[in-house]
Write an enzyme that holds these catalytic residues in place. Structure first.
Site, PDB file in Angstrom:
ATOM      1  N   TRP A  53      24.731 -11.369 -16.800  1.00 18.73           N
ATOM      2  CA  TRP A  53      26.074 -11.483 -17.377  1.00 18.73           C
ATOM      3  C   TRP A  53      27.052 -11.766 -16.238  1.00 18.73           C
ATOM      4  O   TRP A  53      27.104 -11.019 -15.251  1.00 18.73           O
ATOM      5  CB  TRP A  53      26.413 -10.178 -18.094  1.00 18.73           C
ATOM      6  CG  TRP A  53      27.736 -10.088 -18.757  1.00 18.73           C
ATOM      7  CD1 TRP A  53      28.336 -11.030 -19.544  1.00 18.73           C
ATOM      8  CD2 TRP A  53      28.636  -8.968 -18.714  1.00 18.73           C
ATOM      9  NE1 TRP A  53      29.550 -10.567 -19.997  1.00 18.73           N
ATOM     10  CE2 TRP A  53      29.755  -9.306 -19.510  1.00 18.73           C
ATOM     11  CE3 TRP A  53      28.592  -7.721 -18.107  1.00 18.73           C
ATOM     12  CZ2 TRP A  53      30.826  -8.441 -19.684  1.00 18.73           C
ATOM     13  CZ3 TRP A  53      29.648  -6.850 -18.288  1.00 18.73           C
ATOM     14  CH2 TRP A  53      30.759  -7.216 -19.062  1.00 18.73           C
ATOM     15  N   ASP A 134      22.185  -1.335 -18.102  1.00 17.86           N
ATOM     16  CA  ASP A 134      23.248  -1.847 -18.958  1.00 17.86           C
ATOM     17  C   ASP A 134      22.657  -2.055 -20.349  1.00 17.86           C
ATOM     18  O   ASP A 134      21.776  -2.895 -20.540  1.00 17.86           O
ATOM     19  CB  ASP A 134      23.797  -3.163 -18.411  1.00 17.86           C
ATOM     20  CG  ASP A 134      25.067  -3.615 -19.141  1.00 17.86           C
ATOM     21  OD1 ASP A 134      25.501  -2.912 -20.072  1.00 17.86           O
ATOM     22  OD2 ASP A 134      25.621  -4.666 -18.761  1.00 17.86           O
ATOM     23  N   LYS A 170      28.774  -4.613 -30.272  1.00 16.21           N
ATOM     24  CA  LYS A 170      27.996  -5.492 -31.146  1.00 16.21           C
ATOM     25  C   LYS A 170      27.320  -4.720 -32.268  1.00 16.21           C
ATOM     26  O   LYS A 170      27.436  -5.066 -33.442  1.00 16.21           O
ATOM     27  CB  LYS A 170      26.921  -6.243 -30.347  1.00 16.21           C
ATOM     28  CG  LYS A 170      27.462  -7.296 -29.401  1.00 16.21           C
ATOM     29  CD  LYS A 170      28.141  -6.705 -28.224  1.00 16.21           C
ATOM     30  CE  LYS A 170      27.954  -7.427 -26.951  1.00 16.21           C
ATOM     31  NZ  LYS A 170      28.627  -6.749 -25.817  1.00 16.21           N
TER      32      LYS A 170
END
Length: 325
Positions: A53, A134, A170
């Site tokens: 990311w 993460d 999400k």
């Protein structure tokens, strides 16, 4: 928040958690905490997968930790460069910090297998490394909250030192509410209490208090049995739809259009994103001529495909690969 229900870390006196401003805030808080208190073996350095990311790089640079990349994605196989990853972990100085994607690796969609996670845990213990997990897509990889937390929980059972950044953006549809958490696995209750105190000080000086509304919604979801079961079914619905889009895209490319190349990676990758393996020139052709938008390296959002547009995308991809678009 009920951590046991989510399958992240087993609740206990040596665990400490703080609410954060979504997963980004958790990454920042974890990075800031390590920058202040981790006993670095050399200059402060974080090993990030190549690719990762994009925001990871800036988050760590902002707190004085230098990002260094380790091999992860193999463009030749459109899969995991596991040997390169293991070599980097082995060659890093003892007690190095590695950021690991808990599931649904962003941006590749390529995850280690359970057997590979076990090998990685062995290496972490041998070298005394610290795992910075993460976890942004729990539930969106397989549709199962517990399965998607498997790597984190396995590292925990093995006793690997670690922290976990968690996002509800999400999987709970709360992107705008910025709901997240940072979990730190300490050695003792006394250490956990001291970690919590320092995390609170860091939070107080930067954001004072995290927003309450989204966190209250998550608390309700996790602690009301009926709502929790309904939420798990909703997560399955979303995850399975993405998985079905992968299957359909693979079928159209492989069986119907017989697009040149092997497209098995479409169904072996997992999560919201997929590295298609096409060249930058092919990706640009699709963007400019078919007006289907993706990153220049060929990464697409599987969540953007549906039954109405998947054939158009597949045909555009086929033509781009053949050079006829």
């Amino acid at each position: 928040m009920n951590l046991k229900d989510l399958g992240i870390l087993t609740p206990g006196p040596a665990r400490t958690s703080v609410q954060t401003i979504s997963g980004t805030g958790a990454n920042h808080s974890g990075a800031l905490f390590l920058s202040k208190f981790y006993q670095w073996n050399g200059p402060p350095t974080i090993y990030l997968s190549n690719p990762t990311w994009a925001n990871h790089h800036q988050i760590f640079k902002n707190v004085g930790i230098q990002p260094v990349e380790y091999p992860y994605y193999d463009p030749k196989t459109i899969g995991l460069d596991f040997s390169g990853m293991k070599e980097a972990i082995t060659n890093a100085v003892p007690r190095s910090v590695f950021l690991l994607h808990a599931c649904a690796h962003n941006p590749t969609g390529v995850d280690p297998t359970p057997e590979q996670w076990a090998e990685l845990a062995d290496l972490f213990l041998e070298k005394g490394h610290y795992a910075f997990f993460d976890c942004a897509y729990q539930g969106f990889a397989s549709g199962d909250l517990d399965k998607d937390a498997g790597a984190v929980r396995y590292f925990e059972t093995r006793g690997v030192p670690m922290l976990v950044c968690q996002s509800f953006a999400k999987n709970a549809g709360l992107y705008g509410e910025r709901v997240g958490a940072l979990h730190v696995l300490a050695a003792t209750k006394d250490e956990a209490d001291r970690v919590r105190s320092q995390l609170s000080i860091c939070q107080r000086s930067e954001i004072s208090n995290p927003p309450a509304y989204g966190a209250r919604l998550i608390n309700l979801l996790l602690n009301d049995e009926h709502l929790f079961e309904q939420w798990k079914e909703d997560i399955k619905t979303m995850a399975y739809r993405i998985i079905e889009m992968r299957k359909q895209l693979h079928h159209i490319l492989t069986n119907e259009l017989q697009t040149p190349g092997n497209w098995d990676h479409i169904i072996s990758q997992i999560g919201m994103f997929s590295f298609t393996g096409i060249t930058p020139a092919q990706a640009n052709a699709i963007i400019e001529k078919a007006h289907v938008y993706m990153t220049g390296n060929g990464r697409i959002s599987m969540a953007g495909l549906n039954s109405n547009n998947i054939r158009y995308f597949a045909e555009s991809l086929d033509k781009a690969v053949r050079g006829t678009l």
